[in-house]
Design a protein around this motif. Structure first.
Motif, short mmCIF file in Angstrom:
data_model
loop_
_atom_site.label_atom_id
_atom_site.label_comp_id
_atom_site.label_asym_id
_atom_site.label_seq_id
_atom_site.Cartn_x
_atom_site.Cartn_y
_atom_site.Cartn_z
N LEU A 295 33.31 33.53 33.36
CA LEU A 295 33.55 34.84 32.77
C LEU A 295 34.98 35.32 32.99
CD1 LEU A 295 30.20 36.67 33.70
CD2 LEU A 295 30.90 35.78 31.46
N ALA A 296 35.60 34.87 34.08
CA ALA A 296 36.99 35.25 34.34
C ALA A 296 37.91 34.71 33.27
CB ALA A 296 37.42 34.74 35.72
N LYS A 297 37.56 33.56 32.72
CA LYS A 297 38.37 32.96 31.66
C LYS A 297 38.32 33.80 30.40
CE LYS A 297 39.27 28.44 29.55
NZ LYS A 297 40.62 28.36 30.09
N LYS A 298 37.17 34.46 30.21
CA LYS A 298 36.97 35.27 29.01
C LYS A 298 37.44 36.71 29.20
CE LYS A 298 33.38 36.64 25.69
NZ LYS A 298 31.94 36.53 25.32
N TYR A 299 37.14 37.28 30.38
CA TYR A 299 37.42 38.70 30.60
C TYR A 299 38.57 39.00 31.58
CZ TYR A 299 32.88 39.32 28.36
OH TYR A 299 31.82 39.28 27.48
N ILE A 305 36.55 40.73 39.32
CA ILE A 305 36.60 41.21 40.71
C ILE A 305 36.11 42.65 40.77
CG2 ILE A 305 38.13 41.80 42.64
CD1 ILE A 305 39.90 39.42 41.83
N LEU A 306 36.53 43.46 39.81
CA LEU A 306 36.08 44.85 39.75
C LEU A 306 34.58 44.95 39.55
CD1 LEU A 306 38.97 46.40 37.64
CD2 LEU A 306 38.41 46.98 40.01
N SER A 307 34.01 44.05 38.75
CA SER A 307 32.56 44.06 38.56
C SER A 307 31.86 43.69 39.86
CB SER A 307 32.16 43.10 37.43
OG SER A 307 32.39 41.75 37.81
N GLY A 308 32.45 42.75 40.61
CA GLY A 308 31.89 42.39 41.92
C GLY A 308 31.93 43.57 42.88
#
Length: 424
Positions: A295-299, A305-308
Motif C-alpha cells: 500500500l505504501a507503493k500506492k499511497y 505510517i499515519l494510518s498505523g
C-alpha cells in the motif's frame, strides 16, 4: 506476471533472513520466556520486588548503552567493509550469551542477568548495522517492499522456535526432560542455534555497497565526522523532523508492545490466553506487514505510517475501556481485539519507518545515520512508560496511563503530517 525488477534478489533475501534469525530472540528471550525464567528460577532466592527491580534496571541500562554507542559505532562502520565486521561482532555476542543461558543454575540471578544483558546488547547492536545494510542490498524503489518482508518473515519465522519453546516448557516429559525449567534452557539453546543458522546468508551474500574510504587517522577522522554529522542533522530539516516525529510515535508503539502482557494480567487476563494471543499476533502480523509495504507503493509511506498511528490511537482507547467490563470473558475478548489491532499496525509502521528513513539519508553514511535513528528509538522507551506510570498513579488506575499514550501518537502524527517529507 511479476517483473524481474520487482523480484527479490539473492542479497535482498539474505538480508530479510536476518530478521528471521533474530526475531526468535525477541519473542523467546525478550518478550515471553526469559522474564518468567529469571523471576521464578534464576532469582528464586530474591524477594519478588527486588528481582523485578533488577530486571527492569537491566533493560534500561542496556538501552542506554546502545543509545550512547549507536552513532559512534555507526560512524566507524561506514568505512569500507566495516558494517559486516561490526555486525558479526555483535551477533556473536548475542548468540554466545544466549547459548550460555543453558548453563544457568537456580538462584544464579547475577550471572543470568549479565548474560541476558549481553544478549540484548548483541541484539540491539547488530540491528544498527543490519538496518544500515538495507541501503546496500536494494534500491529506493524496492526499499519499502524489502523492509516490510523483513518484518513479515521475522514474525512468521519466530513462530517455529516459539512453538518448540512452549512445548519444551509445558510438556518437558515429552522430550525426556526433568522439568519445565530444563525445557526453558533447551529453548534458549534452540534460539541461539536458530539465530546463528539464519545469519549465515547475510554474512555470505550481502556486501557493503556504499562506504567511505578509511583514512590513515581513522579514529580521529571518525569522531570528526560524527561531530560534523551532528551539525548537519540540525540543518537537514527533512531528517531532523522525521526523527522527532519518529521519537514520539515509536515511543507509543514500543510502550504498548512492552507493557501489553503486564496490563493484560493487571485486568485479569489469564497467562495462557496471553501466550496464545502473542502467538496469534505473530501469525496475523505477517500478511499485514507485507500489505503495508504494498500500500505504501500506492499511497506513500507517510500516509501508511499515519494510518498505523491512527490504529494505535484506537488501541489506546480500546485498552482504556477494557477494565470497565465486569466479566473476564468480555475483557478477554476486547484484549484479543486490541491484540489483533496491534498485529495489523505493528509490522507496517516499523518497517515503513525504517525504509522511509533509509531513503532520506546519505547512503554512504547509512550506519552513522541509523545510529542516530537507534538513539531516538532507544530513548523513546523512557517517556512512554514514565507517562503511563505518572498518569496511571495520579488517576488511580493504569487504564488512564494507557489513554495518555494518545498524546505521543498525536504529537508524532502532527509533526509527520505538517512537514513536507518526501524521500529522495
Amino acid at each position: 506476471m511479476v517483473s524481474s525488477s520487482q523480484k527479490l534478489t539473492r542479497q535482498e533475501k539474505s538480508w530479510i533472513l536476518y530478521d528471521v534469525a533474530n526475531s526468535a530472540f525477541v519473542l523467546i528471550v525478550i518478550t515471553t520466556l526469559f522474564p518468567i525464567f529469571f523471576k521464578d528460577y534464576a532469582a528464586a532466592g530474591l524477594a519478588k520486588n527486588i528481582a523485578s527491580s533488577y530486571f527492569l534496571d537491566s533493560i534500561w541500562i542496556v538501552a542506554l548503552i546502545i543509545a550512547i554507542l549507536a552513532p559512534i559505532l555507526g560512524t566507524f562502520a561506514d568505512y569500507k567493509n566495516n558494517k559486516k565486521r561490526f555486525l558479526i561482532t555483535f551477533l556473536l555476542l548475542g548468540i554466545i550469551s544466549t547459548f550460555l543461558l543453558f548453563f544457568v543454575k537456580e538462584g544464579a540471578w547475577l550471572s543470568c542477568l549479565i548474560l541476558a544483558m549481553i544478549g540484548r546488547l548483541g541484539f540491539g547492536g547488530s540491528n544498527i548495522f543490519y538496518d544500515s545494510l538495507l541501503v546496500d542490498v536494494t534500491t529506493n524503489e524496492k526499499m519499502d517492499k524489502v523492509s516490510s518482508h523483513g518484518y513479515a518473515w521475522g514474525y512468521i519465522g519466530s513462530v517455529v522456535p516459539f512453538i518448540f519453546a512452549l512445548l519444551l516448557t509445558q510438556k518437558p516429559d515429552w522430550f525426556g526432560l526433568s522439568s519445565g525449567w530444563m525445557g526453558a534452557k533447551v529453548a534458549f539453546l534452540i534460539t541461539a542455534i536458530w539465530w546463528l543458522l539464519f545469519s549465515i546468508p547475510i554474512l555470505r551474500n550481502v556486501k557493503q555497497k556504499y562506504y567511505i574510504e578509511a583514512q590513515k587517522r581513522t579514529v580521529f577522522d571518525g569522531f570528526k565526522r560524527l561531530l560534523i554529522t551532528l551539525k548537519k542533522i540540525k540543518s537537514q530539516k527533512t531528517i531532523l523532523l522525521f526523527l522527532i516525529a519518529y521519537f514520539f510515535y515509536i515511543d507509543g508503539v514500543d510502550t504498548i508492545i512492552g507493557t501489553a502482557s503486564f496490563y493484560g494480567r493487571s485486568v485479569g487476563i489469564k497467562s495462557s490466553s496471553l501466550i496464545l494471543l502473542i502467538l496469534a499476533i505473530q501469525v496475523v502480523a505477517f500478511p499485514f506487514a507485507l500489505l503495508f509495504g504494498k500500500l505504501a507503493k500506492k499511497y506513500s509511506e507517510k500516509k501508511m505510517i499515519l494510518s498505523g498511528i491512527g490504529i494505535y490511537v484506537i488501541i489506546s482507547i480500546v485498552g482504556f475501556f477494557i477494565p470497565a467490563f465486569e466479566t473476564i470473558q468480555m475483557r478477554t475478548v476486547l484484549f484479543w481485539v486490541l491484540g489483533m489491532l496491534v498485529a495489523v499496525a505493528q509490522g507496517g509502521i516499523q518497517a515503513l519507518s525504517r525504509s522511509f528513513y533509509g531513503k532520506i539519508i546519505p547512503k554512504e553514511q547509512s550506519a552513522e545515520y541509523f545510529g542516530f535513528y537507534n538513539i531516538f528509538g532507544k530513548f523513546a522507551m523512557i517517556l512512554g512508560p514514565f507517562l503511563m506510570r505518572v498518569i496511571g498513579s495520579a488517576a488511580g488506575h493504569l487504564r488512564y496511563g494507557i489513554l495518555s499514550l494518545i498524546v505521543l501518537f498525536v504529537l508524532g502524527g502532527a509533526i509527520l503530517l505538517k512537514t513536507k517529507i518526501e524521500p529522495n
